[in-house]
Enzyme design. Structure first.
Site, mmCIF file in Angstrom:
data_model
loop_
_atom_site.group_PDB
_atom_site.id
_atom_site.type_symbol
_atom_site.label_atom_id
_atom_site.label_comp_id
_atom_site.label_asym_id
_atom_site.label_seq_id
_atom_site.Cartn_x
_atom_site.Cartn_y
_atom_site.Cartn_z
ATOM 1 N N ASP A 30 0.905 -1.207 -0.052
ATOM 2 C CA ASP A 30 -0.109 0.033 0.019
ATOM 3 C C ASP A 30 0.795 1.115 -0.038
ATOM 4 O O ASP A 30 2.019 1.375 0.523
ATOM 5 C CB ASP A 30 -0.955 -0.154 1.245
ATOM 6 C CG ASP A 30 -2.163 0.903 0.977
ATOM 7 O OD1 ASP A 30 -3.322 0.297 0.678
ATOM 8 O OD2 ASP A 30 -1.983 2.003 1.083
ATOM 9 N N LYS A 35 -0.671 3.537 7.136
ATOM 10 C CA LYS A 35 -1.447 2.376 6.822
ATOM 11 C C LYS A 35 -0.388 0.979 7.034
ATOM 12 O O LYS A 35 -0.708 0.059 7.890
ATOM 13 C CB LYS A 35 -2.359 2.284 5.628
ATOM 14 C CG LYS A 35 -3.211 1.352 5.918
ATOM 15 C CD LYS A 35 -4.215 1.142 4.559
ATOM 16 C CE LYS A 35 -5.122 1.957 4.573
ATOM 17 N NZ LYS A 35 -6.326 1.762 3.428
ATOM 18 N N PHE A 152 -16.492 -9.832 -5.008
ATOM 19 C CA PHE A 152 -18.016 -9.813 -4.816
ATOM 20 C C PHE A 152 -17.997 -9.759 -3.180
ATOM 21 O O PHE A 152 -19.405 -9.604 -2.736
ATOM 22 C CB PHE A 152 -18.560 -10.747 -5.364
ATOM 23 C CG PHE A 152 -18.471 -11.040 -6.860
ATOM 24 C CD1 PHE A 152 -19.589 -10.214 -7.557
ATOM 25 C CD2 PHE A 152 -17.614 -11.695 -7.508
ATOM 26 C CE1 PHE A 152 -19.553 -10.179 -8.762
ATOM 27 C CE2 PHE A 152 -17.590 -11.771 -8.829
ATOM 28 C CZ PHE A 152 -18.473 -10.859 -9.521
ATOM 29 N N LEU A 153 -16.921 -9.768 -2.488
ATOM 30 C CA LEU A 153 -17.108 -9.586 -1.147
ATOM 31 C C LEU A 153 -17.954 -8.515 -0.472
ATOM 32 O O LEU A 153 -18.193 -7.541 -1.202
ATOM 33 C CB LEU A 153 -15.882 -9.946 -0.297
ATOM 34 C CG LEU A 153 -14.883 -8.636 -0.592
ATOM 35 C CD1 LEU A 153 -15.464 -7.418 0.546
ATOM 36 C CD2 LEU A 153 -13.452 -9.226 -0.012
ATOM 37 N N GLU A 155 -18.628 -5.924 2.754
ATOM 38 C CA GLU A 155 -18.079 -5.346 3.887
ATOM 39 C C GLU A 155 -19.234 -6.014 5.182
ATOM 40 O O GLU A 155 -20.232 -6.071 4.903
ATOM 41 C CB GLU A 155 -18.083 -3.828 3.838
ATOM 42 C CG GLU A 155 -17.125 -3.619 3.086
ATOM 43 C CD GLU A 155 -16.917 -1.878 2.872
ATOM 44 O OE1 GLU A 155 -17.454 -0.930 3.743
ATOM 45 O OE2 GLU A 155 -16.583 -1.419 1.765
ATOM 46 N N LYS A 204 -19.335 -8.228 -13.076
ATOM 47 C CA LYS A 204 -19.178 -7.215 -11.644
ATOM 48 C C LYS A 204 -20.011 -6.022 -12.057
ATOM 49 O O LYS A 204 -20.891 -6.087 -11.043
ATOM 50 C CB LYS A 204 -17.819 -6.958 -11.562
ATOM 51 C CG LYS A 204 -17.434 -5.765 -10.344
ATOM 52 C CD LYS A 204 -17.919 -6.621 -8.999
ATOM 53 C CE LYS A 204 -17.847 -5.838 -7.997
ATOM 54 N NZ LYS A 204 -18.384 -6.169 -6.603
ATOM 55 N N ALA A 252 -37.072 -2.597 1.609
ATOM 56 C CA ALA A 252 -37.322 -1.199 1.393
ATOM 57 C C ALA A 252 -36.628 -0.463 2.472
ATOM 58 O O ALA A 252 -36.482 -0.899 3.639
ATOM 59 C CB ALA A 252 -38.962 -0.986 1.163
ATOM 60 N N CYS A 260 -19.650 1.208 -3.169
ATOM 61 C CA CYS A 260 -19.666 0.236 -4.472
ATOM 62 C C CYS A 260 -20.932 0.745 -5.057
ATOM 63 O O CYS A 260 -20.735 1.301 -6.453
ATOM 64 C CB CYS A 260 -19.612 -1.039 -4.081
ATOM 65 S SG CYS A 260 -18.108 -1.482 -3.588
ATOM 66 N N LYS A 320 -24.090 0.464 6.070
ATOM 67 C CA LYS A 320 -24.937 -0.683 6.445
ATOM 68 C C LYS A 320 -24.270 -1.499 7.686
ATOM 69 O O LYS A 320 -23.416 -0.611 8.133
ATOM 70 C CB LYS A 320 -24.854 -1.738 5.210
ATOM 71 C CG LYS A 320 -23.311 -2.362 4.830
ATOM 72 C CD LYS A 320 -23.725 -3.329 3.981
ATOM 73 C CE LYS A 320 -22.017 -4.091 3.531
ATOM 74 N NZ LYS A 320 -22.281 -4.989 2.592
HETATM 75 P P1 NAD Z 1 -10.059 0.992 -0.180
HETATM 76 O O1 NAD Z 1 -10.107 2.649 -0.482
HETATM 77 O O2 NAD Z 1 -10.415 0.682 1.188
HETATM 78 O O3 NAD Z 1 -8.532 0.550 -0.586
HETATM 79 C C1 NAD Z 1 -7.869 0.981 -1.422
HETATM 80 C C2 NAD Z 1 -6.341 0.963 -0.937
HETATM 81 O O4 NAD Z 1 -5.546 1.228 -2.182
HETATM 82 C C3 NAD Z 1 -5.992 2.087 0.232
HETATM 83 O O5 NAD Z 1 -5.352 1.761 1.320
HETATM 84 C C4 NAD Z 1 -4.975 3.020 -0.641
HETATM 85 O O6 NAD Z 1 -4.157 3.621 0.146
HETATM 86 C C5 NAD Z 1 -4.574 2.063 -1.508
HETATM 87 N N1 NAD Z 1 -3.994 2.489 -2.736
HETATM 88 C C6 NAD Z 1 -4.358 3.451 -3.442
HETATM 89 N N2 NAD Z 1 -3.688 3.806 -4.609
HETATM 90 C C7 NAD Z 1 -2.362 2.976 -4.551
HETATM 91 C C8 NAD Z 1 -1.066 2.950 -5.197
HETATM 92 N N3 NAD Z 1 -0.829 3.624 -6.263
HETATM 93 N N4 NAD Z 1 -0.314 1.815 -4.814
HETATM 94 C C9 NAD Z 1 -0.518 1.119 -3.544
HETATM 95 N N5 NAD Z 1 -1.760 1.427 -2.956
HETATM 96 C C10 NAD Z 1 -2.690 2.176 -3.229
HETATM 97 O O7 NAD Z 1 -11.011 0.339 -1.314
HETATM 98 P P2 NAD Z 1 -11.610 -1.046 -1.140
HETATM 99 O O8 NAD Z 1 -13.148 -0.632 -0.751
HETATM 100 O O9 NAD Z 1 -10.720 -2.030 -0.822
HETATM 101 O O10 NAD Z 1 -11.946 -1.223 -2.969
HETATM 102 C C11 NAD Z 1 -11.046 -1.530 -3.768
HETATM 103 C C12 NAD Z 1 -11.736 -1.911 -4.989
HETATM 104 O O11 NAD Z 1 -12.304 -2.996 -4.902
HETATM 105 C C13 NAD Z 1 -12.455 -0.851 -5.669
HETATM 106 O O12 NAD Z 1 -12.413 -0.809 -7.102
HETATM 107 C C14 NAD Z 1 -13.801 -1.336 -5.284
HETATM 108 O O13 NAD Z 1 -15.064 -0.891 -6.005
HETATM 109 C C15 NAD Z 1 -13.632 -2.633 -5.468
HETATM 110 N N6 NAD Z 1 -14.897 -3.572 -4.513
HETATM 111 C C16 NAD Z 1 -14.827 -3.039 -3.041
HETATM 112 C C17 NAD Z 1 -15.746 -3.804 -2.449
HETATM 113 C C18 NAD Z 1 -15.924 -3.304 -0.967
HETATM 114 O O14 NAD Z 1 -17.205 -3.760 -0.421
HETATM 115 N N7 NAD Z 1 -15.401 -2.372 -0.440
HETATM 116 C C19 NAD Z 1 -16.435 -5.066 -2.621
HETATM 117 C C20 NAD Z 1 -16.090 -5.656 -4.045
HETATM 118 C C21 NAD Z 1 -15.039 -4.685 -4.933
#
Ligand code: NAD
Length: 433
Positions: A30, A35, A152-153, A155, A204, A252, A260, A320
């Protein structure tokens, strides 16, 4: 296997910890150095049930490692997942800066065959751009593949979802890439959908848009229920028993939020537009979702008449239950709208208060639901946390200035609350009093 996950957010961290738990050696990268420092100590910057323990075990077993530079990941891992954020731009398109940046850095640092996997949610044809980017920046004749493996997880139940998925979608364009990913996921024993990259990317966006459509559909029907005095819970139950429809996503309420659905819907509408198709259905889904918050605010105004100088109690901040995520949470818009009308707002959430402190001003954050009730003119339910379902309503009634509950998530039984003397207003449900 030796794998890396770039981006240690909700998706990257869960993915990294779960793959480590399955016996792989995982490097989580990251670019947020704070972090990474926290994660190295076993501290988890997000709230996700079970994640802290899973990270601790795998750190101890040395199967999990946290670093801030992509270089080591690109040098030592055969499979590199990209799980960075893909937020919306102001026009609704996806900001792919992070994806491009990571692809470029992997290309500059890889010295052997690498499989670069999109785990982030991205618009269709991003895979082709990732491939072009790597080809542009690669040094020498290093072979590579690009794949799409959308996540597809959910949170709040992310670990369970990752370990027991309904299916794993793998989009590839070479046999080798397919075999690597199929082997990696083999221990999960999950149904696999092996397809091409574009189809995987579309699966997706189509899934999230379809689920959002179900939510807006039931919310539209709930409005009709309000108008005629029918009960949306019974309508949804009756609909959901039809196997072709199913019970899921027919609750509802004040609509969907989170990091997302809103952004993925916007992105799907925008990419469709760019490709020459105007996705009217999804435009309507988005509009209905926006209207739900306004509808809820109107219900509050109808009940209280004047908002100015009234103290309003709010239960729930996260978008949520079981998460601390407040990205695009309806709570934030609703609280701000009430403040604009001059309300004083008291609020409690089991895990999202710290994050909400940064987003909200002039709010009194409370230690529990009862402190919220004390002296409030009404109680709003915005997130359906389990602990809100089990309140002591005699106590709630004593603490509130007037026994008024406006429930944006339909978590209580109207009959019971009305019998106890509450005025209970919810979304599309029958009144008994
Ligand atoms: P997030 O913001 O929680 O995490 C993203 C992480 O990437 C951050 O820690 C950030 O510091 C890091 N980051 C950003 N740019 C970077 C770089 N250049 N190099 C290294 N690290 C970098 O996001 P998330 O919720 O984990 O979502 C990530 C992706 O997964 C998104 O595309 C989202 O749409 C998708 N997604 C999310 C969920 C969900 O429930 N959150 C579920 C399915 C898919």
């Amino acid at each position: 296997m030796n794998i890396s996950i770039v981006g240690s957010g909700y998706v990257g961290l869960v993915t990294g910890a779960c793959f480590a738990e399955l016996g792989n050696k995982v490097i989580c990268v990251d670019n947020d150095v704070n972090k990474v420092a926290l994660l190295k100590k076993g501290a988890i910057p997000i709230y996700e049930p079970g994640l802290k323990e899973l990270v601790a075990i795998n750190l101890k077993k040395k199967r999990l490692k946290f670093i801030s530079s992509i270089k080591e990941a690109a040098r030592s891992s055969e499979i590199i997942f990209i799980a960075v954020g893909t937020p919306s731009l102001a026009n609704g398109e996806t900001d792919l800066t992070g994806i491009e940046n990571v692809a470029r850095n992997i290309a500059l640092n890889m010295t052997k065959y690498r499989l670069i996997v999109e785990k982030s949610t991205v618009p269709v044809e991003t895979g082709a751009w990732v491939k072009r980017t790597i080809q542009t920046y690669i040094r020498g004749k290093v072979k590579f593949d690009v794949a799409s493996n959308p996540e597809f997880l959910r949170e709040g139940q992310a670990i369970n979802d990752f370990m027991h998925p309904d299916r794993v979608v793998i989009g590839v364009e070479s046999k080798k890439a397919g075999e690597l990913l199929v082997n990696l996921y083999k221990p999960l024993n999950a149904p696999l959908v092996v397809t091409d990259i574009k189809s995987a990317e579309l699966i997706k966006h189509a899934c999230n848009s379809f689920l959002a459509t179900k939510i807006s559909f039931i919310n539209a029907v709930a409005r009709l229920c309000d108008k005629v005095g029918a009960d949306i819970e019974e309508v949804a139950f009756g609909m959901g028993l039809d196997k072709r429809i199913g019970q899921g996503f027919l609750n509802a309420g004040i609509g969907y939020g989170g990091s997302c659905f809103p952004k993925d819907l916007d992105a799907f509408i925008e990419i469709s537009q760019k490709l020459g198709y105007s996705f009217q259905l999804l435009k309507a889904v988005k509009e209905i979702n926006q209207q739900q918050k306004a509808l809820f605010l109107n219900k509050i105004k109808d009940a209280l008449w004047i908002i100015k100088d009234k103290t309003i109690g709010v239960l729930g901040l996260s978008f949520k239950p079981n998460t601390d995520d407040i990205r695009n949470a309806p709570s934030i818009d609703i609280i701000r709208a009430l403040q604009e009308e001059g309300a004083r707002v008291k609020v409690y959430d089991p895990s999202a208060i710290e994050k909400a402190r940064e987003a909200l001003d002039r709010v009194k954050f409370c230690k529990d639901a009862y402190e919220v009730c004390r002296g409030s003119e009404c109680l709003l339910v915005i997130t359906e946390w389990d602990e809100f379902k089990e309140l002591d309503f005699l106590k709630v009634k004593k603490l509130l200035r007037r026994p008024l509950i406006i429930d944006g998530r339909n978590i209580y039984e109207p009959k019971i609350l009305e019998k106890m003397g509450f005025t209970y207003i919810s979304m599309g449900r029958k009144k008994y009093g």
